[in-house]
Design a protein around this motif. Structure first.
Motif, short mmCIF file in Angstrom:
data_model
loop_
_atom_site.label_atom_id
_atom_site.label_comp_id
_atom_site.label_asym_id
_atom_site.label_seq_id
_atom_site.Cartn_x
_atom_site.Cartn_y
_atom_site.Cartn_z
N SER A 75 0.82 -1.21 0.00
CA SER A 75 0.00 0.00 0.00
C SER A 75 0.85 1.26 0.00
O SER A 75 0.45 2.30 -0.54
CB SER A 75 -0.94 0.00 1.21
OG SER A 75 -0.20 -0.03 2.42
N ARG A 76 2.05 1.20 0.59
CA ARG A 76 2.91 2.39 0.60
C ARG A 76 3.40 2.71 -0.80
O ARG A 76 3.41 3.86 -1.22
CB ARG A 76 4.11 2.16 1.54
CG ARG A 76 3.72 2.14 3.01
CD ARG A 76 4.86 1.70 3.89
NE ARG A 76 5.29 0.34 3.56
CZ ARG A 76 6.06 -0.41 4.33
NH1 ARG A 76 6.48 0.07 5.48
NH2 ARG A 76 6.41 -1.62 3.97
N GLU A 94 -6.51 -8.54 6.44
CA GLU A 94 -5.70 -7.51 5.76
C GLU A 94 -6.53 -6.79 4.71
O GLU A 94 -6.44 -5.57 4.54
CB GLU A 94 -4.48 -8.17 5.11
CG GLU A 94 -3.53 -7.19 4.45
CD GLU A 94 -2.39 -7.89 3.72
OE1 GLU A 94 -1.74 -7.22 2.89
OE2 GLU A 94 -2.16 -9.09 3.97
N GLU A 97 -8.99 -4.39 6.40
CA GLU A 97 -8.27 -3.20 6.89
C GLU A 97 -7.98 -2.24 5.74
O GLU A 97 -8.14 -1.02 5.87
CB GLU A 97 -6.96 -3.66 7.55
CG GLU A 97 -6.19 -2.54 8.22
CD GLU A 97 -4.92 -3.05 8.88
OE1 GLU A 97 -3.89 -2.37 8.77
OE2 GLU A 97 -4.96 -4.14 9.50
N ALA A 98 -7.56 -2.79 4.60
CA ALA A 98 -7.26 -1.95 3.43
C ALA A 98 -8.52 -1.27 2.90
O ALA A 98 -8.49 -0.10 2.51
CB ALA A 98 -6.61 -2.80 2.34
N GLU A 100 -11.19 -0.47 4.62
CA GLU A 100 -11.57 0.58 5.56
C GLU A 100 -10.68 1.82 5.41
O GLU A 100 -11.14 2.96 5.49
CB GLU A 100 -11.46 0.04 6.99
CG GLU A 100 -11.92 1.04 8.04
CD GLU A 100 -11.85 0.46 9.46
OE1 GLU A 100 -11.99 1.26 10.40
OE2 GLU A 100 -11.67 -0.76 9.60
N LYS A 101 -9.40 1.59 5.12
CA LYS A 101 -8.43 2.68 5.08
C LYS A 101 -8.44 3.43 3.75
O LYS A 101 -8.28 4.65 3.71
CB LYS A 101 -7.03 2.12 5.34
CG LYS A 101 -5.96 3.18 5.48
CD LYS A 101 -4.65 2.54 5.91
CE LYS A 101 -3.56 3.61 6.09
NZ LYS A 101 -2.27 3.00 6.52
N PHE A 102 -8.63 2.70 2.63
CA PHE A 102 -8.38 3.30 1.32
C PHE A 102 -9.61 3.56 0.45
O PHE A 102 -9.53 4.33 -0.50
CB PHE A 102 -7.38 2.44 0.54
CG PHE A 102 -6.03 2.35 1.17
CD1 PHE A 102 -5.20 3.45 1.23
CD2 PHE A 102 -5.60 1.16 1.73
CE1 PHE A 102 -3.95 3.38 1.82
CE2 PHE A 102 -4.35 1.07 2.33
CZ PHE A 102 -3.52 2.18 2.37
N THR A 103 -10.73 2.89 0.72
CA THR A 103 -11.90 3.15 -0.12
C THR A 103 -12.69 4.34 0.45
O THR A 103 -12.70 4.54 1.66
CB THR A 103 -12.83 1.92 -0.21
OG1 THR A 103 -13.26 1.56 1.11
CG2 THR A 103 -12.15 0.76 -0.85
N LYS A 105 -11.35 6.19 -1.98
CA LYS A 105 -10.30 6.93 -2.69
C LYS A 105 -9.57 6.03 -3.68
O LYS A 105 -9.18 6.48 -4.76
CB LYS A 105 -9.31 7.51 -1.68
CG LYS A 105 -8.24 8.41 -2.29
CD LYS A 105 -7.37 9.05 -1.23
CE LYS A 105 -6.49 8.03 -0.53
NZ LYS A 105 -5.49 8.66 0.36
#
Length: 217
Positions: A75-76, A94, A97-98, A100-103, A105
């Motif tokens: 992701s980085r 995983e 978590e991704a 929740e963090k990135f959508t 966007k």
């Protein structure tokens, strides 16, 4: 990865390469050959610095062609390269978590669903798509029967789009299209095509235009 077509569309998997300049040229040439929905960039054995350098160059080429650039695994690197999305290869936790963090966007898609039970767990996390097969799983001319069966089962009952890995033969796109899958992924069938990558893309789209079933049929 919008469904601009009423039939199965192509997702390109970038192969590994010793020379990023040659790889970039092949990819740019491919994207001039016709419709490509998205391009997935695996890390292979690259360290983070080398992968980021490769991703930054390739993401720009993909986006300039109007396709979505998806980075597999890191992701980085995806963020620094300004990729459109992230392809998660790990566990469902995983993935969740991704998401929740990135959508919304970024596009967040899921690999690693090798059976129905895992696929349903993945589906509960609501990724943007699910991928059946391995990113380097094109080892035979035809698509793997297990992936075809999973794609057909999924497409018949779940609204989340699926990508099914094809084989080393361009004709394998029709095997995938006939399952009802929204996307077919190819790697060596395009990048090792004797007539070049653009010719491969052109041939694939002509084949899908002519013979792939329509979703609204």
């Amino acid at each position: 990865m919008t469904l601009l077509e009423d039939r199965c569309r192509l997702v390109l998997i970038v192969p590994d390469a010793d020379d990023d300049a040659v790889l970039s040229e092949k990819l740019a040439h491919a994207l001039r050959g016709g419709d490509v929905a998205s391009v997935i960039l695996p890390q292979y054995g690259l360290d983070e610095v080398s992968f980021q350098k490769r991703a930054e160059g390739l993401v720009a080429i993909v986006q300039e062609a109007g396709a979505a650039a998806l980075v597999a695994g890191d992701s980085r690197v995806a963020g620094r390269a300004k990729a459109d999305g992230l392809h998660i290869l790990g566990k469902v936790e995983e993935l969740a978590e991704a998401i929740e963090k990135f959508t919304p966007k970024m596009i967040v898609g899921a690999g690693g669903a090798s059976d129905r039970h895992t696929a349903l767990e993945v589906g509960e996390a609501r990724p943007d798509y699910i991928f059946f097969g391995k990113l380097d799983g094109d080892i035979k001319p035809e698509a793997h029967p297990k992936n075809l069966a999973l794609g057909e089962w999924w497409a018949s009952m779940v609204e989340i789009p699926c990508i099914v890995m094809g084989g080393t033969d361009i004709a394998s796109v029709l095997q995938v299209a006939e399952t009802g899958a929204e996307f077919v992924a190819l790697r060596s069938a395009v990048f090792d095509h004797p007539a070049g990558t653009a010719a491969a893309i052109s041939e694939i789209n002509a084949l899908l235009d002519e013979k792939a079933p329509r979703f609204d049929a």
